[in-house]
Scaffold this active site. Structure first.
Site, PDB file in Angstrom:
ATOM      1  N   ALA A  33       0.838  -1.199   0.000  1.00 40.92           N
ATOM      2  CA  ALA A  33       0.000   0.000   0.000  1.00 40.92           C
ATOM      3  C   ALA A  33       0.875   1.250   0.000  1.00 40.92           C
ATOM      4  O   ALA A  33       2.090   1.157  -0.162  1.00 40.92           O
ATOM      5  CB  ALA A  33      -0.920  -0.007   1.209  1.00 40.92           C
ATOM      6  N   ASN A  34       0.283   2.410   0.152  1.00 40.52           N
ATOM      7  CA  ASN A  34       1.038   3.664   0.287  1.00 40.52           C
ATOM      8  C   ASN A  34       0.338   4.560   1.297  1.00 40.52           C
ATOM      9  O   ASN A  34      -0.701   4.189   1.840  1.00 40.52           O
ATOM     10  CB  ASN A  34       1.200   4.346  -1.083  1.00 40.52           C
ATOM     11  CG  ASN A  34      -0.140   4.722  -1.685  1.00 40.52           C
ATOM     12  OD1 ASN A  34      -0.873   5.533  -1.142  1.00 40.52           O
ATOM     13  ND2 ASN A  34      -0.481   4.091  -2.815  1.00 40.52           N
ATOM     14  N   ARG A  35       0.907   5.717   1.555  1.00 38.02           N
ATOM     15  CA  ARG A  35       0.436   6.570   2.651  1.00 38.02           C
ATOM     16  C   ARG A  35      -0.732   7.491   2.315  1.00 38.02           C
ATOM     17  O   ARG A  35      -1.093   8.351   3.108  1.00 38.02           O
ATOM     18  CB  ARG A  35       1.601   7.426   3.178  1.00 38.02           C
ATOM     19  CG  ARG A  35       2.719   6.608   3.793  1.00 38.02           C
ATOM     20  CD  ARG A  35       3.760   7.511   4.434  1.00 38.02           C
ATOM     21  NE  ARG A  35       4.922   6.742   4.854  1.00 38.02           N
ATOM     22  CZ  ARG A  35       4.952   5.998   5.960  1.00 38.02           C
ATOM     23  NH1 ARG A  35       3.894   5.951   6.758  1.00 38.02           N
ATOM     24  NH2 ARG A  35       6.039   5.323   6.256  1.00 38.02           N
ATOM     25  N   SER A  36      -1.322   7.339   1.135  1.00 41.18           N
ATOM     26  CA  SER A  36      -2.441   8.214   0.778  1.00 41.18           C
ATOM     27  C   SER A  36      -3.599   8.073   1.771  1.00 41.18           C
ATOM     28  O   SER A  36      -3.976   6.962   2.137  1.00 41.18           O
ATOM     29  CB  SER A  36      -2.936   7.878  -0.626  1.00 41.18           C
ATOM     30  OG  SER A  36      -4.165   8.526  -0.870  1.00 41.18           O
ATOM     31  N   ALA A  99      -3.987   7.512  -5.300  1.00 30.85           N
ATOM     32  CA  ALA A  99      -2.573   7.126  -5.342  1.00 30.85           C
ATOM     33  C   ALA A  99      -2.532   5.632  -5.633  1.00 30.85           C
ATOM     34  O   ALA A  99      -2.442   4.795  -4.737  1.00 30.85           O
ATOM     35  CB  ALA A  99      -1.905   7.449  -4.011  1.00 30.85           C
TER      36      ALA A  99
END
Ligand code: CTP
Ligand code: CA
Length: 227
Positions: A33-36, A99
């Protein structure tokens, strides 16, 4: 309220917004995943509703509540997000603020991957479909106004111009993610609006104000394209 909503600058328009990160499974219990946070995309969806649009919000996994007045579609992965966008078409405006994870695991496990005597799992990555480019480059049911985002840490304008050309969208909202405090997860945003012919730099604003100003800008662009 119905009367008010249907009389805004985007009355009668269908707007598709993507928001949040995507989760790409490694196995049934793990993901990439990512920090969005989805704050910017969700604020845009809200602002579009306030401007009278019919809004389909396609959201990756976020902790935010569903904004009132939108048709919400919850998805996990990039491929699910692309499918949901295709299903939501046609639209007058596409605003792709998500994102999207660039890669997914090609050999995701169907069962939980177990440790075995220090041997490491061999995860191989494959590139996800580019949702913005896919929709912008199609000839059939391409929304007349396609908006992408670009998260950059250097050469912001130059990179945004390259993305605009490569992805075939009409406008790129370039985020300066090197700003102190951090854009991802934060409540404010410093953006540049990049088109083929113009760059407009906005002061640092709350994500809510960026959303309202962006929807105002897009309403004017959609209006201008008509005449
Ligand atoms: N985007 C998308 N699908 C992807 C990757 C990105 O729709 N698989 C969209 C994003 O929603 C955003 C825009 O493309 O509107 C730019 O995303 P960004 O991550 O900045 O660009 P990339 O092309 O992925 O390039 P890079 O991450 O290498 O800078
Ligand atoms: Ca990317």
């Amino acid at each position: 309220e119905r009367l008010l909503a249907s009389s805004g600058p985007l009355a009668g328009k269908h707007v598709i917004v993507t928001s949040g990160p995507t989760h790409e499974p490694i196995d049934p219990v793990r993901y990439i995943a990512n920090r969005s946070s989805g704050k910017q995309g969700h604020a845009i969806a809200k602002a579009a509703v306030e401007a009278g649009a019919r809004v389909t919000l396609i959201s990756g996994p976020v902790t935010l509540p569903d904004p009132a007045g939108v048709t919400i579609v919850h998805v996990e992965s990039a491929r699910e997000m692309l499918q949901a966008v295709e299903k939501a078409l046609p639209a007058d405006i596409g605003i792709f603020a998500a994102a999207v994870a660039d890669w997914r695991v090609a050999n995701a496990g169907e069962q939980k991957i177990k440790k075995k005597d220090g041997a490491l799992p061999n995860l191989s990555l494959t590139e996800n479909p580019d949702i913005l480019a896919t929709i912008s480059h199609r000839t059939e049911s391409r929304p007349p106004l396609m908006v992408g985002f670009a998260a950059e840490t250097e050469h912001v304008i130059e990179h945004a111009k390259q993305k605009l050309a490569k992805k075939g969208c009409d406008l790129i909202v370039a985020n300066d993610v090197s700003t102190a405090g951090g854009v991802m997860g934060g409540d404010s945003n410093t953006v540049h609006l990049v088109t083929a012919s113009d760059v407009e730099t906005w002061p640092t604003l709350s994500k809510t104000d960026v959303a309202k100003k962006l929807i105002g800008h897009l309403s004017a662009m959609a209006e201008g394209a008509k005449s």
